[in-house]
Design an enzyme around this catalytic site. Sequence first.
Site, mmCIF file in Angstrom:
data_model
loop_
_atom_site.group_PDB
_atom_site.id
_atom_site.type_symbol
_atom_site.label_atom_id
_atom_site.label_comp_id
_atom_site.label_asym_id
_atom_site.label_seq_id
_atom_site.Cartn_x
_atom_site.Cartn_y
_atom_site.Cartn_z
ATOM 1 N N SER A 1 0.834 -1.193 0.000
ATOM 2 C CA SER A 1 0.000 0.000 0.000
ATOM 3 C C SER A 1 0.878 1.256 0.000
ATOM 4 C CB SER A 1 -0.936 -0.074 1.203
ATOM 5 O OG SER A 1 -2.001 0.805 1.042
ATOM 6 N N ASP B 1 -8.815 -4.714 -5.694
ATOM 7 C CA ASP B 1 -8.319 -3.932 -4.559
ATOM 8 C C ASP B 1 -9.131 -2.653 -4.414
ATOM 9 O OD1 ASP B 1 -6.737 -2.323 -2.758
ATOM 10 O OD2 ASP B 1 -5.052 -3.632 -3.203
ATOM 11 N N HIS C 1 -7.437 -6.067 -0.333
ATOM 12 C CA HIS C 1 -6.326 -5.118 -0.382
ATOM 13 C C HIS C 1 -5.016 -5.879 -0.336
ATOM 14 C CE1 HIS C 1 -4.275 -1.391 -0.170
ATOM 15 N NE2 HIS C 1 -3.982 -1.436 1.112
#
Length: 541
Positions: free
Chosen positions: A262, A480, A510
């Site tokens: 991320s 995602d 995610h």
Amino acid sequence: MAPRDSRARAGARTHVGTGARAVALAAAVVLTTGLLTGCTGSGGGRGGGDDPKPSTGGASRSTASAPPRAAALPPLPSSLTSQRLSWGRCGATAGAPAPGSDWQCATLKAPLDYAKPDGPAIGLALIRAKARGGGDDRIGSLLFNFGGPGGSGVDLMPAFAPQYAKLRERYDLVSFDPRGVSASEGIRCRGDKDMRAAESVDLTPDTAAEERAYLKDAEDFGAGCEKAGKLLGHVSTTEAARDLDLMREVLGDDELHYMGVSYGTELGGVYARLFPGKAGRLVLDAVVDPTAGRVGEAENQARGFQRALDNYFTSRGKDPKEGSREIAALLKRLDAQPLPASGGRELTESLATTGIAVTLYSKTSWSALTRGLHDAEKGDGTTLLALADSYNDRDGSGHYGTASHSQRAISCLDDKARPTIAQTKARLAKFRAISPVFGQYMGWDTAGWCHDWPVPGQWTDPDVSAPSAAPVLVVGNTGDPATPYEGARRMADELGKGVGVELTWKGEGHGAYGSGSSCVDSTVNSYLLEGRIPRDGKVCS
């Protein structure tokens, strides 16, 4: 609510993040409230054949000349580069219990200001589990950043370590609290009382009075952060990338081997830009689009969460448009009249939106969304409020963690964008068209997140161009919600031809590694353990 991970939560100023912490919290609240009865995972065989090429991290570099680096900084003194870390037993933290005898913790000294390396130093908290293999089998350290910005690697590393067991055969698993985060001289901007009071602020204001309250809350939060003093101006991603290189040197590695999730992908890209000759085997999973800009990021995330919500409804045999209309109607009712919840609290429109969003980080949390929506339609806001609390780092006693404070401090120091109320209002129709559920929320967040911030931002977009670096594995997941998969291709392109190597997983949730695809896991493991680079554009389905 916006993209920097797994970027978190500041009382009512909820900013949807892009990282592993949100997944962990969603899972925790689901399990502790008994909402999940089982887990599902998406398997995967090998998709799109490989053309593997062996690499040793520093080999196989592009022949393109590197662009100019940032202005040269003074060299670091040997007191920092040659420091010996005092590894010892890890204790409990505010966010996690003591992790056990496998884990060791230490504190690394780093300069507060890299332009003044002989000036004041700060402490960076590190955690590691040593490689199970030794001798020639050991490659070195593999550093992890799980997202945020603001996520505590010291807290998260032990929790996520089981999925990295294969990598631990040849690597020390190492993570850290970045500058401004938790045990690394973390930033705290307001107390629990003010955090609780901020929950009543409407994050999608409809009246002039609500707009004033919304902006006043942002101003007060920034003023509270000023108590951090000089540290507030030295928690940028660029400085965190320099910290990574100092860690690499002190840990004794010639190259940095790294997995960023991320927001951690942005940090990894910036590292490759600054230190292309030291970038070893880098994996960027759940990729932040480095080209989007502040507003573009918010649009991307609105699109990603709506896409995940549509997939949720499709899995239940329900028309996504109809399902979204029902949720939008629920949120409208909550805006006018919050629902009662346990403990004498209320579920507001803003908290409900957060509670819905957190379940979309992982397919295993979809049953919690079903329960939460069902209960809310019956007049009980308890389940969605519990989900929102998990994301907002609020425990059962009403105490809040500081991840949201760190997240905001880092992202607002990075980002120059400060959209005005007028500019935001002009874009709201587009946001609503992107997502009838999340668009309004994401749109308003662009105005409030860094409103009247005490320190100026440093960039419009992060520069991740690294044409002379070794190949970097960039992993995107088509389902995602927080970092839509289109960002992976853009990151690969920005890194440079022959550097960014894209791997796509047709999955949900995610992140991709450790999410149920043997294809993804084996490809990443082969790259990190053997230096084998997959064909650019490989797809795991």
